[in-house]
Design a protein around this motif. Structure first.
Motif: not given
Length: 427
Positions: A12-16, A116-118, A143-145
């Motif tokens: 869940m925390k790794s979702r965009p 972040r890149n996610k 580490n950017l979007p």
């Protein structure tokens, strides 16, 4: 920790976090003008800013609107206005190409660094400020979007042979040729997003991210009627709001709440939304690089999260770099774990978790209750008229004034009933 629970939380925390920018974001980013004092504009009154009022007036257009989208739509439907459209196209390119981001840290710098890149930032804007900001903050971290330009951009180029894009005047990594300017999509009702390969690829990136998104922020985009095609694409990717019961929708806009909700209600699940008039009140500014982590901790772990490390409009570049360096360092150290537990702060104030019953067929009342609980001016908790109750008695001890509702979790609330759990700060 239970492995299954860990995997769910980590997922869940790794979702965009998806951020969508409209013209209002650029206006907010340079309220006093760009580096050289030049101001941007929303679509209303833009023809006048371009110095084309007299030319447009002589075409005898039927629309009474001063909005560029309405005017351009009518011009594009008339065979006698081709030359005027070509002049308007070039003036739009020239106008936006001249904009330069101010030297000090800017809202666009903060937006990029807050993700972040996610994550992904998708913009409807033609101006170069987002690219200019990206180029300079990439010196702080890579580490950017991702960036997506939904209507093209005046300083973005594309190699059609190898489907590579980048800032003008960079070259394609495959053939070594300079990028060509990408097409600008102009404000007409039928924009044909799938015709141009670059625009199509950018919309595909946004759709893929939106389908998986945990957090969505809309900044300065009003979902105009001339963009019905865009709204339909967004809604198809987002899906049915009733099925988005974990996700959060955030809107940064100076308009009144009723008008905003009218535009975005198909995307919002009951009370799962926040509205801010100022970027610095948003999740992006208050919890940079931790927005999805904080959302999960607040709503699922019932933790109190205070914005201890946040962006401030007066920050210097040195202060920005120090903040981002500390956050990125944690991300590197915790790359095999989830984030945000170390920024949880338990206040030294009374707190209570209260479970309220919800009667069968009473879902409307629950929605109204939660709506009032989220109202910053007054929180209702118990009683036959919950809207007017701002004090809670705990175990007959004393009355505490409610100052904030930290978390609200609903439990199987449907036509059969259920309950709602509130975690509450009190004085």
């Amino acid at each position: 920790m239970n492995t299954e629970i860990f995997e769910v939380e980590n997922f869940m925390k790794s979702r965009p976090h998806v951020v969508i920018l409209g013209a209002g974001a650029t206006v907010a980013a340079i309220p006093h003008g760009d580096k050289n004092g030049k101001k941007s504009s929303v679509m209303d009154g833009f023809i006048e800013k371009l110095g084309m009022s007299d030319i447009i007036k002589n075409t005898n257009i039927q629309t009474k609107s001063n909005n560029l989208e309405d005017i351009y739509t009518e011009l594009s439907e008339r065979d006698d206005c081709v030359e005027i459209i070509n002049i308007l196209d070039q003036k739009i390119r020239d106008y936006f190409s001249e904009l330069a981001i101010p030297d000090n840290p800017n809202i666009y710098d903060f937006i990029i660094l807050s993700l972040r890149n996610k994550d992904i930032i998708a913009t409807f804007n033609w101006d170069p400020l987002l690219i200019q900001a990206y180029n300079r903050v990439s010196q702080i971290t890579n580490n950017l979007p991702d960036l997506a330009f939904l209507h093209g951009n005046v300083c973005v180029g594309y190699c059609r042979n190898h489907k590579q894009g980048g800032a003008i005047p960079n070259k394609c990594g495959e053939c070594g040729e300079y990028f060509d300017h990408v097409k600008l999509l102009y404000p007409i009702k039928n924009k044909k997003y799938s015709e141009d390969p670059y625009i199509k690829d950018n919309w595909k990136a946004l759709r893929n991210a939106l389908k998986r998104a945990y957090y969505v922020t809309i900044f300065g985009y009003s979902a105009p009627t001339t963009d019905a095609e865009a709204i339909a694409i967004l809604q198809e990717a987002w899906g049915i709001s009733e099925e988005r019961n974990f996700e959060q929708f955030e809107i940064i806009d100076i308009k009144e709440e009723k008008e905003i909700i009218k535009s975005w209600s198909p995307f919002i699940h009951t009370h799962h939304y926040d509205i801010h008039k100022n970027f610095f009140d948003s999740s992006l500014a208050n919890y940079p690089r931790r927005t999805t982590d904080v959302l999960f901790d607040r709503t699922m772990n019932c933790k109190i999260i205070n914005p201890l490390r946040k962006f401030d409009p007066s920050m210097s570049w040195e202060e920005v770099k120090d903040l981002i360096d500390s956050l990125v360092s944690e991300e590197t150290d915790q790359k095999d774990n989830f984030l945000s537990s170390d920024i949880v702060h338990q206040d030294d104030m009374p707190m209570v978790t209260k479970t309220l019953p919800v009667q069968p067929n009473n879902k409307f009342t629950l929605d109204k209750l939660i709506e009032k609980l989220l109202d910053a001016k007054k929180h209702g908790v118990l009683g036959t008229d919950p809207v007017n109750i701002t004090y809670l008695n705990i175990n007959g001890d004393k009355e505490y004034k409610i100052t904030n509702v930290i978390a609200i979790n609903t439990h199987e609330v449907d036509e059969r009933g259920g309950s709602v759990t509130l975690m509450i700060d009190m004085e």
